[in-house]
Design a protein around this motif. Structure first.
Motif, PDB file in Angstrom:
ATOM      1  N   LEU A 153      26.164 -24.698  34.216  1.00  6.85           N
ATOM      2  CA  LEU A 153      25.599 -23.081  33.756  1.00  6.85           C
ATOM      3  C   LEU A 153      24.248 -23.315  34.150  1.00  6.85           C
ATOM      4  CD1 LEU A 153      24.870 -19.895  32.360  1.00  6.85           C
ATOM      5  CD2 LEU A 153      23.763 -21.988  29.994  1.00  6.85           C
ATOM      6  N   CYS A 154      23.323 -22.137  35.452  1.00  2.42           N
ATOM      7  CA  CYS A 154      22.499 -22.083  36.364  1.00  2.42           C
ATOM      8  C   CYS A 154      21.391 -22.724  35.807  1.00  2.42           C
ATOM      9  CB  CYS A 154      21.959 -21.257  36.438  1.00  2.42           C
ATOM     10  SG  CYS A 154      23.092 -19.739  37.896  1.00  2.42           S
ATOM     11  N   ALA A 155      20.826 -23.311  36.774  1.00  2.00           N
ATOM     12  CA  ALA A 155      19.404 -24.076  35.656  1.00  2.00           C
ATOM     13  C   ALA A 155      17.980 -22.744  34.994  1.00  2.00           C
ATOM     14  CB  ALA A 155      18.003 -24.833  37.174  1.00  2.00           C
ATOM     15  N   ILE A 199       7.035 -16.275  27.653  1.00  2.00           N
ATOM     16  CA  ILE A 199       7.378 -17.313  28.406  1.00  2.00           C
ATOM     17  C   ILE A 199       6.221 -16.662  30.412  1.00  2.00           C
ATOM     18  CG2 ILE A 199       8.436 -17.455  30.855  1.00  2.00           C
ATOM     19  CD1 ILE A 199      10.555 -17.296  28.933  1.00  2.00           C
ATOM     20  N   LEU A 200       4.908 -17.137  30.193  1.00  2.00           N
ATOM     21  CA  LEU A 200       3.722 -16.745  31.357  1.00  2.00           C
ATOM     22  C   LEU A 200       4.860 -17.165  33.063  1.00  2.00           C
ATOM     23  CD1 LEU A 200       1.196 -18.758  30.665  1.00  2.00           C
ATOM     24  CD2 LEU A 200       1.606 -16.373  30.098  1.00  2.00           C
ATOM     25  N   ARG A 201       6.002 -17.524  33.067  1.00  2.00           N
ATOM     26  CA  ARG A 201       6.232 -18.073  33.881  1.00  2.00           C
ATOM     27  C   ARG A 201       7.070 -18.760  34.329  1.00  2.00           C
ATOM     28  NH1 ARG A 201       1.245 -19.434  34.903  1.00  2.00           N
ATOM     29  NH2 ARG A 201       0.366 -17.943  35.779  1.00  2.00           N
ATOM     30  N   ILE A 202       7.919 -18.868  35.828  1.00  2.00           N
ATOM     31  CA  ILE A 202       9.669 -19.772  35.925  1.00  2.00           C
ATOM     32  C   ILE A 202       9.461 -19.944  37.813  1.00  2.00           C
ATOM     33  CG2 ILE A 202      10.928 -17.721  36.729  1.00  2.00           C
ATOM     34  CD1 ILE A 202      12.944 -19.404  34.761  1.00  2.00           C
ATOM     35  N   ALA A 203       9.398 -21.739  37.479  1.00  2.00           N
ATOM     36  CA  ALA A 203       9.509 -21.690  39.381  1.00  2.00           C
ATOM     37  C   ALA A 203      10.550 -22.501  39.384  1.00  2.00           C
ATOM     38  CB  ALA A 203       8.622 -22.675  39.100  1.00  2.00           C
ATOM     39  N   VAL A 204      12.004 -21.920  40.502  1.00  2.00           N
ATOM     40  CA  VAL A 204      13.036 -22.772  40.530  1.00  2.00           C
ATOM     41  C   VAL A 204      13.446 -23.070  41.984  1.00  2.00           C
ATOM     42  CG1 VAL A 204      15.384 -21.589  40.388  1.00  2.00           C
ATOM     43  CG2 VAL A 204      13.765 -20.408  39.633  1.00  2.00           C
ATOM     44  N   ASN A 205      13.612 -23.921  42.118  1.00  2.00           N
ATOM     45  CA  ASN A 205      14.039 -25.090  43.697  1.00  2.00           C
ATOM     46  C   ASN A 205      15.226 -25.470  43.392  1.00  2.00           C
ATOM     47  OD1 ASN A 205      13.437 -28.124  45.231  1.00  2.00           O
ATOM     48  ND2 ASN A 205      12.034 -25.445  45.561  1.00  2.00           N
ATOM     49  N   SER A 206      16.055 -25.586  44.345  1.00  2.00           N
ATOM     50  CA  SER A 206      17.006 -25.819  44.820  1.00  2.00           C
ATOM     51  C   SER A 206      16.860 -27.252  46.583  1.00  2.00           C
ATOM     52  CB  SER A 206      18.758 -24.672  45.449  1.00  2.00           C
ATOM     53  OG  SER A 206      17.461 -24.442  47.141  1.00  2.00           O
ATOM     54  N   GLN A 207      17.958 -27.708  45.887  1.00  2.00           N
ATOM     55  CA  GLN A 207      18.240 -28.607  46.664  1.00  2.00           C
ATOM     56  C   GLN A 207      19.441 -29.024  47.689  1.00  2.00           C
ATOM     57  OE1 GLN A 207      16.416 -32.271  45.608  1.00  2.00           O
ATOM     58  NE2 GLN A 207      14.517 -31.371  45.127  1.00  2.00           N
ATOM     59  N   SER A 208      19.542 -28.900  49.222  1.00  2.00           N
ATOM     60  CA  SER A 208      21.201 -29.578  49.322  1.00  2.00           C
ATOM     61  C   SER A 208      21.559 -29.992  51.106  1.00  2.00           C
ATOM     62  CB  SER A 208      21.958 -28.319  49.463  1.00  2.00           C
ATOM     63  OG  SER A 208      23.475 -28.530  49.996  1.00  2.00           O
ATOM     64  N   ALA A 209      22.095 -31.248  50.394  1.00  2.00           N
ATOM     65  CA  ALA A 209      21.933 -31.446  51.793  1.00  2.00           C
ATOM     66  C   ALA A 209      23.558 -30.188  52.877  1.00  2.00           C
ATOM     67  CB  ALA A 209      23.116 -32.898  52.133  1.00  2.00           C
ATOM     68  N   SER A 228      29.403 -28.322  43.737  1.00  2.00           N
ATOM     69  CA  SER A 228      28.188 -27.784  44.543  1.00  2.00           C
ATOM     70  C   SER A 228      27.636 -28.351  45.265  1.00  2.00           C
ATOM     71  CB  SER A 228      28.338 -26.389  43.711  1.00  2.00           C
ATOM     72  OG  SER A 228      26.700 -26.687  43.592  1.00  2.00           O
ATOM     73  N   GLU A 229      27.262 -29.504  44.846  1.00  2.00           N
ATOM     74  CA  GLU A 229      26.355 -30.337  45.723  1.00  2.00           C
ATOM     75  C   GLU A 229      25.030 -29.270  45.965  1.00  2.00           C
ATOM     76  OE1 GLU A 229      28.105 -33.294  48.691  1.00  2.00           O
ATOM     77  OE2 GLU A 229      29.913 -32.955  48.316  1.00  2.00           O
ATOM     78  N   PHE A 230      25.019 -28.604  45.620  1.00  2.00           N
ATOM     79  CA  PHE A 230      24.134 -27.513  45.183  1.00  2.00           C
ATOM     80  C   PHE A 230      23.120 -27.983  43.545  1.00  2.00           C
ATOM     81  CE2 PHE A 230      21.174 -23.077  44.938  1.00  2.00           C
ATOM     82  CZ  PHE A 230      21.057 -23.549  46.227  1.00  2.00           C
ATOM     83  N   GLN A 231      21.618 -28.444  44.164  1.00  2.00           N
ATOM     84  CA  GLN A 231      20.538 -28.905  42.733  1.00  2.00           C
ATOM     85  C   GLN A 231      19.863 -27.834  42.432  1.00  2.00           C
ATOM     86  OE1 GLN A 231      21.822 -33.295  43.647  1.00  2.00           O
ATOM     87  NE2 GLN A 231      20.258 -33.041  42.265  1.00  2.00           N
ATOM     88  N   VAL A 232      19.914 -27.587  41.667  1.00  2.00           N
ATOM     89  CA  VAL A 232      18.569 -25.972  41.523  1.00  2.00           C
ATOM     90  C   VAL A 232      18.222 -27.358  40.522  1.00  2.00           C
ATOM     91  CG1 VAL A 232      17.795 -24.013  40.827  1.00  2.00           C
ATOM     92  CG2 VAL A 232      20.347 -23.986  41.672  1.00  2.00           C
ATOM     93  N   GLY A 233      16.752 -26.708  39.592  1.00  2.00           N
ATOM     94  CA  GLY A 233      15.975 -27.158  39.642  1.00  2.00           C
ATOM     95  C   GLY A 233      14.634 -26.132  38.742  1.00  2.00           C
ATOM     96  N   ALA A 234      14.537 -25.478  37.346  1.00  2.00           N
ATOM     97  CA  ALA A 234      13.990 -25.089  37.241  1.00  2.00           C
ATOM     98  C   ALA A 234      12.734 -24.984  36.129  1.00  2.00           C
ATOM     99  CB  ALA A 234      13.807 -23.560  36.226  1.00  2.00           C
ATOM    100  N   ASN A 259      11.754 -28.000  31.595  1.00  2.00           N
ATOM    101  CA  ASN A 259      12.207 -28.637  32.988  1.00  2.00           C
ATOM    102  C   ASN A 259      13.939 -28.093  32.652  1.00  2.00           C
ATOM    103  OD1 ASN A 259      10.074 -28.638  34.208  1.00  2.00           O
ATOM    104  ND2 ASN A 259      10.387 -30.787  33.146  1.00  2.00           N
ATOM    105  N   ALA A 260      14.409 -27.778  33.757  1.00  2.00           N
ATOM    106  CA  ALA A 260      16.003 -27.882  33.524  1.00  2.00           C
ATOM    107  C   ALA A 260      16.555 -27.609  34.703  1.00  2.00           C
ATOM    108  CB  ALA A 260      16.154 -26.461  32.809  1.00  2.00           C
ATOM    109  N   ASN A 261      17.706 -28.591  34.770  1.00  2.00           N
ATOM    110  CA  ASN A 261      18.611 -28.009  36.038  1.00  2.00           C
ATOM    111  C   ASN A 261      20.148 -27.581  35.979  1.00  2.00           C
ATOM    112  OD1 ASN A 261      19.154 -30.911  34.432  1.00  2.00           O
ATOM    113  ND2 ASN A 261      17.993 -31.351  35.743  1.00  2.00           N
ATOM    114  N   ASN A 262      20.580 -26.693  36.623  1.00  2.00           N
ATOM    115  CA  ASN A 262      21.969 -27.154  36.789  1.00  2.00           C
ATOM    116  C   ASN A 262      22.936 -27.850  36.054  1.00  2.00           C
ATOM    117  OD1 ASN A 262      21.536 -27.644  39.797  1.00  2.00           O
ATOM    118  ND2 ASN A 262      23.339 -26.099  40.223  1.00  2.00           N
TER     119      ASN A 262
END
Ligand code: THU
Length: 166
Positions: free
Chosen positions: A72-74, A91-101, A42-48, A59-62
């Protein structure tokens, strides 16, 4: 017939520096985790990044696979890891970020239905809200106070019991 409506409340921030420090720290870790995603298809990079109540951050990523559904998803990798390795922790909170050209990062990243359902499971299990921080690239950021806000009318175990109202 009766028509009902409801609204949800969430916060929008223009950039990471506007966030409260604990949220900014977590989102920064999600951004860094996205760099290491394995997403050749997908070249769609996700970090959690997920914060536990003892202060630990997971930390995890897809992770993708040529047999596409095997990946599997991040978010789910982070939550399953947290539950496997730290079963007693909230689990207090989860942050998710994606990067894709390839895609416009003007759009917000919002988790897939399966990840929302898994978040719902852990929120209900722990009896305490999980805060959700979402961002695509360096774009604007959405913060939700509860999984309920991104998964209204969630399926709950008590619906399996008799005489429950929605
Ligand atoms: N993906 C995630 O990891 N999290 C999301 O919230 C959305 C989608 C991944 C799955 C797949 O590897 C790629 O992004 C494209 O869908």
């Amino acid at each position: 017939m009766q028509e009902n409506s409801f609204s949800i409340c969430y916060k929008i921030y223009g950039q990471i520096s506007e966030l409260p420090s604990e949220q900014a720290e977590l989102l920064g870790q999600a951004e860094a985790a996205a760099e290491n995603a394995y997403a050749p298809y997908s070249e769609f990079q996700v970090g959690a990044a997920l914060e536990l109540d003892d202060g630990q951050i997971i930390n995890a990523n897809n992770q993708e696979n040529i047999a596409y559904p095997s990946g599997l998803c991040a978010e789910r990798i982070a939550m399953f890891y947290a539950s496997a390795q730290h079963p007693g922790q909230l689990i207090l909170r989860i942050a998710v970020n994606s990067q894709s050209a390839k895609t416009s990062m003007e759009q917000l990243l919002t988790p897939c239905g399966a990840c929302r359902q898994v978040m719902a499971e852990y929120q209900l299990k722990q009896g305490r809200n999980i805060e959700i921080i979402l961002a695509a690239g360096k774009g604007r950021i959405m913060v939700f106070e509860s999984v309920e806000d991104i998964l209204p009318f969630m399926f709950k175990a008590d619906q399996l019991k008799k005489n429950q109202e929605l």
